[in-house]
Design a protein around this motif. Sequence first.
Motif, PDB file in Angstrom:
ATOM      1  N   GLY A 166      -6.498   3.625  -6.171  1.00 35.10           N
ATOM      2  CA  GLY A 166      -7.611   3.549  -7.503  1.00 35.10           C
ATOM      3  C   GLY A 166      -8.798   2.814  -6.995  1.00 35.10           C
ATOM      4  N   ASP A 167      -9.206   1.844  -7.863  1.00 37.61           N
ATOM      5  CA  ASP A 167     -10.320   1.088  -7.724  1.00 37.61           C
ATOM      6  C   ASP A 167      -9.821  -0.202  -6.850  1.00 37.61           C
ATOM      7  N   LYS A 168      -8.810  -0.317  -6.483  1.00 43.05           N
ATOM      8  CA  LYS A 168      -8.233  -1.532  -5.766  1.00 43.05           C
ATOM      9  C   LYS A 168      -8.324  -2.935  -6.396  1.00 43.05           C
TER      10      LYS A 168
ATOM     11  N   LEU B 217       0.752  -1.263  -0.139  1.00 48.92           N
ATOM     12  CA  LEU B 217      -0.120   0.043  -0.015  1.00 48.92           C
ATOM     13  C   LEU B 217       0.844   1.307  -0.067  1.00 48.92           C
ATOM     14  N   PHE B 218       1.953   1.354   0.812  1.00 48.67           N
ATOM     15  CA  PHE B 218       2.585   2.523   0.844  1.00 48.67           C
ATOM     16  C   PHE B 218       3.655   2.670   0.153  1.00 48.67           C
TER      17      PHE B 218
ATOM     18  N   ALA C 265      -1.726 -18.307  -6.572  1.00 46.95           N
ATOM     19  CA  ALA C 265      -1.265 -18.203  -8.004  1.00 46.95           C
ATOM     20  C   ALA C 265       0.101 -17.566  -8.042  1.00 46.95           C
ATOM     21  N   GLU C 266       0.872 -18.162  -9.117  1.00 51.55           N
ATOM     22  CA  GLU C 266       2.200 -17.656  -9.398  1.00 51.55           C
ATOM     23  C   GLU C 266       2.290 -16.411  -9.748  1.00 51.55           C
ATOM     24  N   GLY C 267       3.480 -15.906  -9.630  1.00 48.53           N
ATOM     25  CA  GLY C 267       3.744 -14.255  -9.822  1.00 48.53           C
ATOM     26  C   GLY C 267       3.605 -13.402  -8.797  1.00 48.53           C
ATOM     27  N   THR C 268       3.649 -12.008  -9.134  1.00 48.67           N
ATOM     28  CA  THR C 268       4.052 -11.093  -8.423  1.00 48.67           C
ATOM     29  C   THR C 268       2.995 -10.144  -8.546  1.00 48.67           C
ATOM     30  N   PHE C 269       2.065  -9.577  -7.703  1.00 47.00           N
ATOM     31  CA  PHE C 269       1.059  -8.697  -7.563  1.00 47.00           C
ATOM     32  C   PHE C 269       1.186  -7.499  -7.125  1.00 47.00           C
TER      33      PHE C 269
END
Length: 478
Positions: A467-469, A446-447, A457-461
């Motif tokens: 914004g719209d979260k 967040l910051f 799930a695989e990957g980075t998010f």
Amino acid sequence: MSAHIGVTGLAVMGANLARNFARNGYTVALHNRSVEKTDALLNQHGDEGDFVRTESLQELVDSLQKPRRVLIMVKAGKPVDSVIEQLTPLLEDGDIVIDAGNSHYEDTRRREAALAEKGLHFVGIGVSGGEEGALLGPSIMPGGSRESYDSLGPMLEKISAKYDGDPCCRWIGTDGAGHFVKMVHNGIEYADMQVIGEAFDLLRSGAGIEPAEQAEIFTEWNKGELSSFLIEITAEVLAHTDARTSKPFIDVVVDSAGQKGTGRWTVVSALELGSPVSGIAESVFARGLSSQRDQRALAQDVLAGHEEQVQVPEGFVEDVRQALFASKLVSYAQGIDMLTSAAKEYGWELKLDEIASLWRAGCIIRAELLDDIMKAYADEDRPENLLFAPAFAEAIAAAVPAWRRVVATAVQLGIPVPVFSSSLAYYDGLRRKRLPAALTQGLRDLFGAHTYRRIDAEGTFHTQWSGDKSEVEAVDTH
Ligand code: NDP
């Protein structure tokens, strides 16, 4: 007569190591910056073996068999560099320069690389056991090249401490590995002493047991799974009465603990490696807090305790013993885990069973426990963490109820037990299925858009918080 080894730096440690070599049948060439120490050694102990007196480094070098072995035992830090600088032009390819002082492993890595360029071997050796160990048989942790160990190792093994006839000396690994392992040994030593101190405080302030009676308790504890040099000498110190005041000796000693720096080095290095040695760190911090005497005096009037006047639970002495054992196991587990992290970082093939084996005698943390630790790592099925070895998982599980009671009682009574409690937190942290680190990751995302990984799930998010979260896949910045 040409000497097997030369020793330069004949203050207490160098003199005792030189005597140890001589008593074991080696011819030892002696050198010290000021000749008085050389002559003092020869006058007092010259009859203990074969010594060669020298007055200059050139004379020292000339007196040695080839490949030459020169052991430097001068004050740690700049003096070591200064001696190396004077010594190296006098040596030839294949000669071995040894630093057996308390040097930082990064200095050893630097010196090893510099001397390798000149065709010389540099061996940084961790030596534990203090003055007496140096004379009668220390625990020895040599780094440097394997080739240099082939030439030097048999001599070191001969003068080392023995456990059931086994020398407490093994080649640890290249460059600074020996000094690194010695440093972690000292870190564990700090934690070992702190947990003993916490047990003492709980028994005194919580259960009202006076030092002389505690000495008997520690003597008894020394017969079981806690059996170790430090528990043995705790009994001796607690039994001692001050001659001037007839009070327990422990009551006339200023309660601020000194430190020479190896505990601090361990923690700094652990922070760099990301290695959670919380017990060792807390023991270094506890010494720091003990030394803030002015603040502690002010706190007497300013800070309220609101201690609960609880009675210690029945069986408290045995509970404390178990908490001490469990916390001690955690310190060893953390120290060994740090060795594993360092091995990856520095490309050392550290053999944990051998390291545990050479701590079994001669050094300050020598303990029965180390024989079991050695066996745990000698097993083909090497545990990822010492605490996972079946024997230790079982032992610590048996201690957990007492450990929790002791920490809870200490908190109620306002008795600080930083290593007992942080070790329990480490144990619970390891066991816990979900840690609040997930929230930390959410906050970081967040910051600072630091991203997170998902459990499903695989990957980075990244979540678009402002914004719209909605969630977007992100480039991995972990
Ligand atoms: P000191 O650390 O007190 O060092 C004194 C020695 O260093 C003397 O021989 C002195 O020579 C020499 N020296 C100092 N500066 C120089 C210099 N610039 N050039 C040449 N020689 C110099 O000696 P210790 O025996 O107490 O300790 C030696 C090492 O062992 C240190 O690294 C120390 O940390 C370590 N140690 C290890 C212990 C253990 O249990 N493993 C216990 C104690 C120490 P001079 O006589 O001419 O002044």
